[in-house]
Design a protein around this motif. Structure first.
Motif, mmCIF file in Angstrom:
data_model
loop_
_atom_site.group_PDB
_atom_site.id
_atom_site.type_symbol
_atom_site.label_atom_id
_atom_site.label_comp_id
_atom_site.label_asym_id
_atom_site.label_seq_id
_atom_site.Cartn_x
_atom_site.Cartn_y
_atom_site.Cartn_z
ATOM 1 N N ARG A 141 39.246 12.612 45.991
ATOM 2 C CA ARG A 141 40.570 12.998 45.463
ATOM 3 C C ARG A 141 41.675 12.026 45.907
ATOM 4 O O ARG A 141 42.649 11.819 45.185
ATOM 5 C CB ARG A 141 40.904 14.430 45.930
ATOM 6 N N HIS A 142 41.511 11.419 47.074
ATOM 7 C CA HIS A 142 42.549 10.507 47.574
ATOM 8 C C HIS A 142 42.746 9.308 46.652
ATOM 9 O O HIS A 142 43.818 8.710 46.621
ATOM 10 C CB HIS A 142 42.238 10.041 49.004
ATOM 11 N N LEU A 143 41.721 8.953 45.880
ATOM 12 C CA LEU A 143 41.850 7.796 44.968
ATOM 13 C C LEU A 143 42.655 8.130 43.710
ATOM 14 O O LEU A 143 42.987 7.243 42.935
ATOM 15 C CB LEU A 143 40.461 7.280 44.571
ATOM 16 N N PHE A 144 42.958 9.412 43.521
ATOM 17 C CA PHE A 144 43.742 9.833 42.354
ATOM 18 C C PHE A 144 45.225 9.964 42.700
ATOM 19 O O PHE A 144 46.030 10.363 41.870
ATOM 20 C CB PHE A 144 43.218 11.180 41.825
ATOM 21 N N MET A 145 45.563 9.648 43.942
ATOM 22 C CA MET A 145 46.938 9.765 44.413
ATOM 23 C C MET A 145 47.391 8.445 45.010
ATOM 24 O O MET A 145 46.576 7.616 45.378
ATOM 25 C CB MET A 145 47.028 10.876 45.468
ATOM 26 N N ASP A 146 48.699 8.274 45.114
ATOM 27 C CA ASP A 146 49.250 7.094 45.763
ATOM 28 C C ASP A 146 48.758 7.046 47.206
ATOM 29 O O ASP A 146 48.721 8.066 47.896
ATOM 30 C CB ASP A 146 50.784 7.192 45.717
ATOM 31 N N SER A 147 48.363 5.870 47.665
ATOM 32 C CA SER A 147 47.754 5.747 48.996
ATOM 33 C C SER A 147 48.664 6.244 50.123
ATOM 34 O O SER A 147 48.195 6.654 51.173
ATOM 35 C CB SER A 147 47.359 4.294 49.265
ATOM 36 N N SER A 148 49.974 6.228 49.903
ATOM 37 C CA SER A 148 50.890 6.676 50.957
ATOM 38 C C SER A 148 50.857 8.200 51.139
ATOM 39 O O SER A 148 51.440 8.721 52.077
ATOM 40 C CB SER A 148 52.320 6.212 50.661
ATOM 41 N N PHE A 149 50.176 8.903 50.221
ATOM 42 C CA PHE A 149 50.106 10.369 50.319
ATOM 43 C C PHE A 149 48.726 10.847 50.775
ATOM 44 O O PHE A 149 48.336 11.978 50.505
ATOM 45 C CB PHE A 149 50.454 11.015 48.973
ATOM 46 N N LEU A 150 48.005 9.981 51.464
ATOM 47 C CA LEU A 150 46.636 10.328 51.876
ATOM 48 C C LEU A 150 46.587 11.646 52.652
ATOM 49 O O LEU A 150 45.671 12.440 52.488
ATOM 50 C CB LEU A 150 46.029 9.205 52.726
ATOM 51 N N GLN A 151 47.612 11.882 53.478
ATOM 52 C CA GLN A 151 47.569 13.106 54.308
ATOM 53 C C GLN A 151 47.585 14.381 53.465
ATOM 54 O O GLN A 151 47.247 15.453 53.934
ATOM 55 C CB GLN A 151 48.713 13.118 55.339
ATOM 56 N N PHE A 152 47.998 14.271 52.183
ATOM 57 C CA PHE A 152 48.026 15.448 51.311
ATOM 58 C C PHE A 152 46.782 15.545 50.418
ATOM 59 O O PHE A 152 46.582 16.537 49.737
ATOM 60 C CB PHE A 152 49.261 15.404 50.402
ATOM 61 N N ALA A 153 45.958 14.494 50.405
ATOM 62 C CA ALA A 153 44.867 14.418 49.429
ATOM 63 C C ALA A 153 43.855 15.539 49.585
ATOM 64 O O ALA A 153 43.300 16.006 48.599
ATOM 65 C CB ALA A 153 44.169 13.057 49.521
ATOM 66 N N TYR A 154 43.614 15.971 50.820
ATOM 67 C CA TYR A 154 42.598 16.996 51.026
ATOM 68 C C TYR A 154 43.170 18.313 51.533
ATOM 69 O O TYR A 154 42.470 19.142 52.080
ATOM 70 C CB TYR A 154 41.476 16.457 51.913
ATOM 71 N N LYS A 155 44.476 18.493 51.297
ATOM 72 C CA LYS A 155 45.073 19.804 51.494
ATOM 73 C C LYS A 155 44.872 20.570 50.185
ATOM 74 O O LYS A 155 44.883 19.973 49.108
ATOM 75 C CB LYS A 155 46.565 19.680 51.804
ATOM 76 N N ASP A 156 44.709 21.873 50.272
ATOM 77 C CA ASP A 156 44.479 22.668 49.064
ATOM 78 C C ASP A 156 45.824 23.009 48.423
ATOM 79 O O ASP A 156 46.289 24.143 48.447
ATOM 80 C CB ASP A 156 43.691 23.930 49.394
ATOM 81 N N GLN A 157 46.465 21.956 47.868
ATOM 82 C CA GLN A 157 47.754 22.165 47.212
ATOM 83 C C GLN A 157 47.925 21.160 46.080
ATOM 84 O O GLN A 157 47.289 20.106 46.066
ATOM 85 C CB GLN A 157 48.894 22.024 48.230
ATOM 86 N N GLY B 172 53.798 11.775 39.162
ATOM 87 C CA GLY B 172 54.627 10.986 38.253
ATOM 88 C C GLY B 172 54.666 11.594 36.863
ATOM 89 O O GLY B 172 53.861 12.456 36.521
ATOM 90 N N ALA B 173 55.620 11.162 36.066
ATOM 91 C CA ALA B 173 55.817 11.626 34.682
ATOM 92 C C ALA B 173 55.993 13.153 34.628
ATOM 93 O O ALA B 173 55.633 13.803 33.659
ATOM 94 C CB ALA B 173 54.657 11.195 33.791
ATOM 95 N N GLY B 174 56.539 13.724 35.723
ATOM 96 C CA GLY B 174 56.789 15.162 35.756
ATOM 97 C C GLY B 174 55.528 16.007 35.843
ATOM 98 O O GLY B 174 55.553 17.213 35.599
ATOM 99 N N GLN B 175 54.388 15.384 36.201
ATOM 100 C CA GLN B 175 53.112 16.096 36.241
ATOM 101 C C GLN B 175 52.611 16.215 37.682
ATOM 102 O O GLN B 175 53.156 15.599 38.592
ATOM 103 C CB GLN B 175 52.070 15.349 35.395
ATOM 104 N N THR B 176 51.555 17.016 37.846
ATOM 105 C CA THR B 176 50.969 17.187 39.182
ATOM 106 C C THR B 176 49.458 17.007 39.119
ATOM 107 O O THR B 176 48.851 17.160 38.059
ATOM 108 C CB THR B 176 51.253 18.607 39.736
ATOM 109 N N ILE B 177 48.880 16.675 40.275
ATOM 110 C CA ILE B 177 47.427 16.779 40.425
ATOM 111 C C ILE B 177 47.197 18.209 40.882
ATOM 112 O O ILE B 177 47.831 18.674 41.833
ATOM 113 C CB ILE B 177 46.860 15.734 41.435
ATOM 114 N N SER B 178 46.350 18.950 40.169
ATOM 115 C CA SER B 178 46.199 20.384 40.436
ATOM 116 C C SER B 178 45.652 20.653 41.829
ATOM 117 O O SER B 178 44.951 19.833 42.414
ATOM 118 C CB SER B 178 45.259 21.015 39.404
ATOM 119 N N GLN B 179 45.986 21.849 42.327
ATOM 120 C CA GLN B 179 45.431 22.320 43.590
ATOM 121 C C GLN B 179 43.904 22.366 43.462
ATOM 122 O O GLN B 179 43.375 22.855 42.464
ATOM 123 C CB GLN B 179 45.981 23.723 43.839
#
Length: 216
Positions: free
Chosen positions: A39-55, A60-67
């Protein structure tokens, strides 16, 4: 762009999967797929600490990667079988498509945000995931490529889009969050004949709204 999936990432994923299991997803095929997708590869690398949180997390573009739990729940409700032909409405980050591909499905994914469409079309194949990408209006689906065994909608819809129901095989399942903008109910829609279907509800969720047309 460098794609790394380290032992640390894999350990964090294992912990995430255990959390999802505790929340009630017991389907081992779904959990295995979540455990495999980096999942971390689907997010900006600076947000790695959030990649494996269940949230959920903005992409970008007003969208989210789902929980991850929501992805697991929608996948579980879809009852994915190997070689299923699945239409995904709302590619977003591409994370949900990757989970379906890990389960052996053939995935046709449509995105209305050009920025996200171009980004996922570039990144997913580089990390080994090859859905069939389309830029277009999710409400219209992909009539040329239907009918589909399963359809999954990853945005909150006000109603069941008639075109999508038409593109679902008889006996097929659609998983769709439906309701007002602030909160939706997750429905499984089962098409019982060319003109009939039934639906069952599975809890409430919050998704970005499903919009008509494309952004350009």
């Amino acid at each position: 762009m460098e794609f790394q999936d380290t032992l640390r990432h894999q350990g964090l994923r294992k912990r995430l999967v255990e959390g999802i299991r505790i929340k009630g997803i017991k389907d081992e095929k779904v959990l295995d797929a979540i455990a495999k997708v980096p999942r971390h590869l689907f997010m900006d690398s600076s947000f790695l600490q959030f990649a494996y949180k269940d949230q959920a997390f903005p992409i970008g573009a007003g969208q989210t990667i789902s929980q991850p739990f929501t992805v697991a729940m929608q996948t579980f409700l879809l009852q994915v079988e190997r070689h299923d032909k699945i239409l995904e409405v709302g590619t977003g980050s591409g994370y949900q498509a990757a989970v379906l591909l890990e389960m052996g499905a053939t995935v046709y994914t449509i995105e209305r945000q050009r920025e996200l469409y171009l980004k996922t079309q570039s990144i997913l194949p580089q990390i080994g995931y090859n859905p069939k990408f389309f830029y277009g209006d999710g409400y219209k689906g992909l009539p040329t490529y239907g009918p589909f065994d399963k359809i999954i909608i990853t945005a909150g819809a006000p109603v069941i889009p008639e075109d999508l129901l038409t593109q679902l095989k008889v006996g097929g399942r659609m998983v769709i969050p439906m309701g007002p903008r602030e909160k939706q109910t997750m429905y499984v829609v089962v098409k019982t004949s060319e003109t009939e279907y039934y639906k069952e509800s599975h809890g409430t969720y919050v998704f970005v709204p499903m919009l008509k047309g494309t952004d350009k």
